[in-house]
Write an enzyme that holds these catalytic residues in place. Structure first.
Site, short mmCIF file in Angstrom:
data_model
loop_
_atom_site.label_atom_id
_atom_site.label_comp_id
_atom_site.label_asym_id
_atom_site.label_seq_id
_atom_site.Cartn_x
_atom_site.Cartn_y
_atom_site.Cartn_z
N TRP A 186 -1.04 -2.52 -3.14
CA TRP A 186 0.24 -1.98 -2.98
C TRP A 186 0.02 -0.85 -1.94
O TRP A 186 -0.64 0.08 -2.20
CB TRP A 186 0.71 -1.53 -4.24
CG TRP A 186 2.15 -0.98 -3.94
CD1 TRP A 186 3.13 -1.54 -3.43
CD2 TRP A 186 2.65 0.23 -4.64
NE1 TRP A 186 4.28 -0.67 -3.51
CE2 TRP A 186 3.97 0.41 -4.31
CE3 TRP A 186 2.00 1.16 -5.37
CZ2 TRP A 186 4.77 1.25 -4.78
CZ3 TRP A 186 2.81 2.18 -5.84
CH2 TRP A 186 4.17 2.45 -5.51
N ASP A 227 -3.22 0.97 -12.93
CA ASP A 227 -1.91 0.90 -12.48
C ASP A 227 -1.25 -0.13 -13.33
O ASP A 227 -1.50 -1.37 -13.04
CB ASP A 227 -1.49 0.72 -10.90
CG ASP A 227 -0.33 0.75 -10.54
OD1 ASP A 227 0.04 0.88 -9.49
OD2 ASP A 227 0.89 0.91 -11.35
N LYS A 245 10.46 -2.82 -13.70
CA LYS A 245 10.32 -3.93 -13.74
C LYS A 245 10.77 -4.51 -15.09
O LYS A 245 11.80 -5.49 -15.31
CB LYS A 245 9.09 -4.78 -13.22
CG LYS A 245 8.54 -4.19 -11.96
CD LYS A 245 9.06 -4.25 -10.66
CE LYS A 245 8.32 -3.97 -9.73
NZ LYS A 245 8.03 -2.54 -9.50
#
Lengths: 410, 412
Positions: free
Chosen positions: A138, A220, A256
């Site tokens: 990312w 993460d 999310k």
């Protein structure tokens, strides 16, 4: 004369240019596979039913005030969020050596962790400690660590484009040659952007090298529950590393899996070797938070805390999460099946082997361009698609388009 | 103290610890405990105090008669509406926050017909409270102020000022943080002359952090006459003003008046930053509703500055949380709500003035030595009594009344 007169234009973030181009495309068949959020089969964002329920509870509760939260955040949020990552029966929690900081989404948690490490890890204010991020990763990982002051942010081998899978040898090789005490940012599950995670055995190998070479573990975790549909399954790697005795950070995002993208609900879980270490680390975290956002926003954290701490709501949430994960899994299976039926050249097993929101299709930049220009199907130049952009209504068109692209464009 | 690492071994104890047969690697063992926040210690002492009539006057929030923070019925109603609105989308907001919020927040400070707005040289960014706004402003200055030269400060803060300010600039990488004299303990007011003297000595292109109104922690502000003198100085010396506007409307009960110094600078064509908070004026502390305003000299620089601001935001918190901003935007966008809200703010101000007058009157009746007029000359939430450190300690230990060590207190 303006003192900002020579400020150069920053390069735009690719995924947003993609969204803009998609918006302006007049083709009625257009499909956006570059979105970064969950979509229903109708192509709409989804407010989780449990979220709607809890929002009503909050609105009706007159005892709730709007005061500043403590600097480190809402205590019941922090502890329940850490439990989600580490498991209720985590030895680290039982041994009272887990701390947490409520942060502004996953980005905020990464930021707080990075700022702490720059100040206090491997010496004081040591900006030369290498920070390794996966290749690819990312893209904001680079910015967050660089802006925290780290001068040496490097890639570690991860994705094997030819094999369309994990480059384990490369990954382990980089772990072996990294300077001791280097920081490694690991994706807990549903790797972004490849969707390719190490297997359990592979994680064990990674952990062994990291322990031996004294490398810092920074997980993460943005998709827990969302990847397989099961919270515990998706947390396997994080929990394994805890059992291996690592002191580590885990940046959690609830954007999310709660669909709370705009309330910025995140948590930095800290695992240390004892309560005293946790206490000292948290005291320094307070100082860092104070000069960044002072105290975190209350709404989202409250919602998550109520959900996680109320049995029926927790069960309902897990169910909602499974709904999202199942739809993604269905789209994966459908796409792969359709490509097989069409006889599209190449292998497409990676689509069902990969996990989470994203898939690295393996389409090259020329093929991606063709998809966008000729078929109005928008995906990242890397070949990354968001499975959530697929619906039962557009999946045939997408499959046919991939087929046509692969056949005509090399 | 800086220590470098050598590639073979880090600094610190490599002694491993065994728990349940598992070797734990020591990483945080050298992390020292941070010195406690003085405010935290004060509050902790207050909580431990068993005296029934104890009073805590060092808080950072507006409290009602019952000693609670509260939101007005209007805000409560709007929050309910928003909470049950099925059409609201849970998506990520832009990096700059809600556009209807930033637009109104900008207009509130500058006035709708401000030239800078009309000429499209204004950037508004929703931030995580005013702390977030100051941090973002500091990052922008650090990275992009005067690209061709190497700018690394100085930044000037008032003495005294909010105790987190210096730390915010330092965290953004600006180490050269200095003070200008502001509060005169003897005069119990702003020492304008000393302030101007200190600023005359500042190097060109210094950034001066100024309180537009309701100065924290003294509650003492400059007069309009003094603002005019100060802005002349700033233009002459090419200083960059960074305004703090934590409670617009809550100082004089007048939104224009409270933002007057910012509007003055904008009308003179100056570039400036302004960090705003909506915590106090909406009672929305926990929601962290802040805004950073950037006024540029030329519209041609806007896109570039905007893109760089976006880059900074992405590495700080990515996007702000929308809940509180949505409430504020709903109020500011609706004329009837806007009026009702302003009336509410005015009555908070009136209550504050009443408290100040009563306090001064009681001190006069008690024959308290010294002049206490400064109490009613100050405005906003804070009040600087002029009590010295020993007197503050006396109040705490003997009378169970808790103030900031600098003699400043929260009127509510």
């Amino acid at each position: 004369m303006s003192l900002f007169g020579e400020v150069p234009q920053a390069t735009p973030v690719a995924v947003f240019k993609l969204s803009n181009d998609f918006k302006e495309d007049p083709n009625p068949m257009k499909v956006n596979l570059g979105v970064g959020a969950y979509r229903t089969d109708e192509g709409q964002p989804w407010v989780l039913p449990v979220v709607k329920k809890v929002e009503k509870i909050i609105v009706a509760d007159n005892s709730l005030n709007h005061e500043y939260l403590p600097i480190l955040g809402l205590p019941e949020f922090r502890s329940s969020a850490s439990k989600i990552a580490l498991g209720e029966d985590s030895p680290a929690i039982q041994e009272n050596r887990v701390g947490a900081v409520q942060c502004l989404g996953g980005t905020g948690a990464l930021k707080m962790g990075a700022e702490f490490l720059r100040r206090w890890y491997n010496g004081n204010d040591n900006m030369k400690t290498p920070v390794y991020v996966s290749a690819p990763t990312w893209e904001n990982h680079n910015s967050v660590f660089a802006n925290a002051g780290f001068e040496d942010v490097r890639p570690y081998k991860y994705w094997d484009a030819e094999k369309r899978g994990l480059d384990l040898a490369g990954f382990l090789g980089d772990l072996e040659t990294a300077p001791k005490h280097s920081i490694f940012v690991l994706h807990a599950c549903a790797h972004n952007p490849t969707g390719t995670d190490p297997t359990h055995v592979e994680w064990m190998q990674v952990a062994e090298v990291m322990k031996r070479r004294k490398l810092f573990v920074f997980f993460d975790s943005a998709y827990q529950g969302f990847a397989s549909g099961c919270l515990d399954k998706d947390a396997w790697a994080v929990r394994y590393f805890v059992t291996q005795g690592f002191e580590m950070f885990c940046a959690q995002s609830f954007s999310k899996n709660f669909g709370l993208y705009n309330e910025r609900v995140g948590n930095l879980t800290i695992v240390a070797r004892d309560a005293d270490n946790v206490r000292r680390v948290l005291s320094q975290m307070e100082k860092i938070v104070r000069v960044n956002w002072s105290n975190p926003p209350s709404q989202g954290a409250r919602l998550v805390a109520i959900t996680l701490n109320t049995a029926e709501l927790f069960a309902e949430w897990k169910d909602n999460v499974k709904t999202m994960a199942d739809r993604v899994l269905l789209m994966r299976a459908s796409l792969q099946a359709k490509l097989q039926v069409l006889g599209t050249p190449g292998t497409w097993d990676h689509i069902t082997q990969q996990i989470g929101m994203f898939s690295f299709t393996g389409l090259n930049p020329k093929q991606v361009e063709y998809m966008i220009k000729e078929r109005s199907i928008y995906l990242m130049a890397s070949g990354r698609i968001n499975m959530c952009g697929l619906t039962t209504k557009n999946i045939d068109y997408v499959a046919e388009s991939i087929h046509e692209t692969v056949v005509n464009v090399q | 103290m800086r220590q470098t690492c050598n590639s073979d071994g880090g600094v610190g104890s490599t002694e491993n610890v065994q728990v349940r047969g598992i070797t734990l690697l020591p990483i945080f063992v050298d992390t020292p405990i941070a010195a406690p926040n003085p405010e935290t210690k004060l509050l902790a002492d207050f909580k431990k105090d068993t005296y029934l009539s104890k009073v805590y006057l060092a808080g950072r929030e507006y409290l009602n008669e019952e000693g609670q923070t509260s939101v007005s019925p209007l805000i409560g109603k709007i929050m309910q509406q928003i909470g049950t609105d099925p059409t609201l989308c849970p998506e990520y907001p832009s990096y700059f926050g809600l556009p209807e919020f930033t637009r109104r927040a900008t207009e509130l400070v500058l006035g709708r017909d401000c030239h800078a707005i009309v000429e499209n040289r204004v950037l508004g960014v929703q931030t995580v409270g005013s702390t977030g706004a100051v941090r973002l402003g500091a990052e922008l200055l650090k990275h992009w102020y005067n690209v061709s030269g190497v700018w690394c400060g100085p930044v000037y803060l008032s003495s005294p000022c909010d105790d987190s300010l210096a730390g915010i600039f330092e965290a953004a990488g600006i180490q050269d943080v200095r003070r200008y004299r502001y509060w005169d303990t003897e005069q119990r007011g702003v020492c304008v002359q000393k302030m101007m003297e200190d600023l005359e000595m500042a190097p060109e292109q210094s950034v001066i952090v100024l309180s537009a109104s309701a100065h924290c922690p003294t509650g003492s502000d400059l007069s309009q006459k003094h603002w005019r003198l100060l802005t002349q100085l700033m233009v002459r010396c090419m200083f960059f003003p960074f305004f703090l506007l934590p409670a617009q409307g809550l100082c004089h009960g007048d939104f224009e008046q409270d933002a007057w110094p910012v509007r003055l600078c904008a009308s003179l064509g100056m570039e400036l930053l302004c960090a705003q908070s909506f915590s106090h004026s909406f009672g929305l502390y926990g929601e962290r509703v802040g805004h950073l305003l950037c006024v540029l000299k030329q519209s041609s620089t806007l896109l570039a500055v905007q893109s760089q601001a976006e880059k900074q935001v992405r590495a700080l918190w990515s996007r702000p949380s929308v809940g509180g901003a949505r409430v504020v935007a709903t109020v500011l966008c609706n004329p009837a709500h806007h009026v009702e809200w302003q009336e509410g703010v005015k009555s908070m101000v009136e209550r504050g003035i009443l408290v100040r007058e009563r306090l001064r009157e009681k001190l006069r009746l008690l024959g308290c030595p010294g002049s206490w007029d400064h109490l009613i000359q100050q405005g906003g939430l804070y009040c600087c009594t002029g009590l010295n450190v020993q007197q503050v300690e006396f109040l705490e230990k003997r009378r169970h009344i808790y103030l900031h060590p600098n003699g400043c207190l929260n009127l509510k």
